[in-house]
Design an enzyme around this catalytic site. Structure first.
Site, PDB file in Angstrom:
ATOM      1  N   THR A  97       0.880  -1.185   0.000  1.00 33.82           N
ATOM      2  CA  THR A  97       0.000   0.000   0.000  1.00 33.82           C
ATOM      3  C   THR A  97       0.907   1.221   0.000  1.00 33.82           C
ATOM      4  O   THR A  97       1.634   1.458   0.973  1.00 33.82           O
ATOM      5  CB  THR A  97      -0.883   0.027   1.261  1.00 33.82           C
ATOM      6  OG1 THR A  97      -1.689  -1.142   1.270  1.00 33.82           O
ATOM      7  CG2 THR A  97      -1.792   1.251   1.260  1.00 33.82           C
ATOM      8  N   LYS A 172      -7.881   1.798  -3.124  1.00 31.12           N
ATOM      9  CA  LYS A 172      -7.620   1.421  -1.726  1.00 31.12           C
ATOM     10  C   LYS A 172      -7.747   2.638  -0.796  1.00 31.12           C
ATOM     11  O   LYS A 172      -8.403   2.569   0.244  1.00 31.12           O
ATOM     12  CB  LYS A 172      -6.216   0.804  -1.639  1.00 31.12           C
ATOM     13  CG  LYS A 172      -5.654   0.683  -0.254  1.00 31.12           C
ATOM     14  CD  LYS A 172      -5.611  -0.706   0.260  1.00 31.12           C
ATOM     15  CE  LYS A 172      -5.176  -0.704   1.719  1.00 31.12           C
ATOM     16  NZ  LYS A 172      -5.341  -1.954   2.379  1.00 31.12           N
ATOM     17  N   LYS A 247      -2.120   5.278   8.465  1.00 26.06           N
ATOM     18  CA  LYS A 247      -1.248   5.254   7.274  1.00 26.06           C
ATOM     19  C   LYS A 247      -2.071   5.544   6.010  1.00 26.06           C
ATOM     20  O   LYS A 247      -1.699   6.372   5.186  1.00 26.06           O
ATOM     21  CB  LYS A 247      -0.560   3.885   7.149  1.00 26.06           C
ATOM     22  CG  LYS A 247       0.242   3.751   5.861  1.00 26.06           C
ATOM     23  CD  LYS A 247       0.802   2.343   5.604  1.00 26.06           C
ATOM     24  CE  LYS A 247       1.417   2.302   4.201  1.00 26.06           C
ATOM     25  NZ  LYS A 247       1.996   1.027   3.831  1.00 26.06           N
TER      26      LYS A 247
END
Ligand code: NAD
Length: 297
Positions: A97, A172, A247
């Site tokens: 990611t 995402k 994050k």
């Protein structure tokens, strides 16, 4: 047909993903800075590569599962990296990611070397990685997606082609920004209900069939009781850890700034999760933000 797959980043997620590729009959060459991670792969039937260059030169497919964009840029485009040593035609899959800009920059550099690349971040956590049930959100050209799909099918259950390079990462972070905001919204509603003397089960029963209905309420309820499977019932053990949410919210803010999108609630969610993590929430499930909002974390 069995392929030689180079797998870099054999951590909590990458380790079990690489083992699933071994179990499917592929030759897997692994590389990680951690000797323990390398030994775990070797015990499961994989091979230890001496370094990134050796791995890239031998592989038909390279998969990376690294912490952040800076690691991905370094491993692909840095000196002695994948793009310097892999053959033209090698398929590259980055499942880390990372920020959208890094994903697009690396993909462009790969295509300049005649390599197909997809960004394919995942959701589903460590359990999904071990069980081969991850969801992959995939960005890249059609031919790169088709080439990657058989390998992603081994490691995951749901494989979605989101569009061109970087759109896997975009999907995402957009989804997780929405999730962070909705979890805060649901938590605020429960905290207000407590103050107003409205029973949490009543609020759940009413809102889960009314216009306040959403996944954070009905599949991941942040207070114990109404939904026995949610982490709230086991003292907010993750689940999906608050620092992981933070994050992703930071990545969403970086992307909003570089693209000019206005995301004021995303910014507020990032600030609230930073405060939650800094006041004892790190390591807890992200739904534990309800305790922070109540003033009891
Ligand atoms: P991790 O820290 O457990 O694993 C990362 C691995 O990369 C480590 O083993 C580390 O030694 C290795 N590494 C770092 N730099 C390296 C280098 N230069 N060369 C070789 N190896 C190197 O992290 P993780 O939980 O496996 O997460 C990996 C990625 O997946 C992250 O981008 C994370 O955001 C994402 N992700 C994690 C989860 C989760 O639940 N853990 C869920 C979805 C997505």
């Amino acid at each position: 047909m069995a392929s030689t797959i180079g797998f870099i980043g054999l951590g909590n997620m990458g380790g079990p993903m690489a083992i699933n590729l071994v179990k499917a009959g592929h030759r897997v060459l692994g590389f990680d800075l951690s000797e323990t991670a390398l030994n775990t792969l070797a015990e499961a039937g994989g091979e230890k590569a001496a370094g990134v260059a050796e791995l890239a030169a031998e592989a038909d497919v390279v998969v990376t599962m690294l912490p952040a964009g800076k690691h991905v840029r370094q491993i692909y485009t840095g000196e002695g990296g994948i793009l310097e040593h892999a053959r033209a035609g090698t398929l590259l899959i980055d499942s880390s990611t990372i920020d959208v800009d890094s994903a697009r920059a690396v993909s462009e550099a790969a295509s300049g070397k005649g390599m197909k690349m997809v960004d394919a971040p995942v959701s589903g956590g460590v359990a999904g990685a071990a069980g081969g049930t991850l969801t992959f959100m995939v960005g890249g050209e059609d031919d790169a997606f088709e080439a990657a799909k058989p390998f992603l099918d081994i490691m995951g259950k749901t494989i979605v082609h989101a569009g061109g390079a970087g759109t896997g990462q975009a999907a995402k972070i957009c989804n997780n920004m929405l999730l962070g905001i909705s979890m805060i919204g649901v938590s605020e509603a429960f905290v207000l209900a407590e103050r107003l003397g409205l029973d949490k089960q009543k609020l759940f029963d009413i809102s889960s069939t009314a216009s306040g209905q959403c996944w954070s309420l009905t599949s991941y309820c942040p207070v114990p009781g109404p939904l026995p499977t949610s982490p709230a019932n086991r003292d907010y053990q993750p689940g999906f850890a608050a620092e992981m949410m933070l994050k992703d919210l930071k990545l969403a803010q970086e992307a909003a700034q570089s693209s000019g999108a206005a995301t004021p609630l995303g910014a507020e969610a990032a600030a609230l999760y930073a405060l939650f993590c800094n006041t004892g929430g790190e390591g807890q499930d992200f739904s534990g933000i309800v305790k922070f909002l109540r003033g009891s974390s």
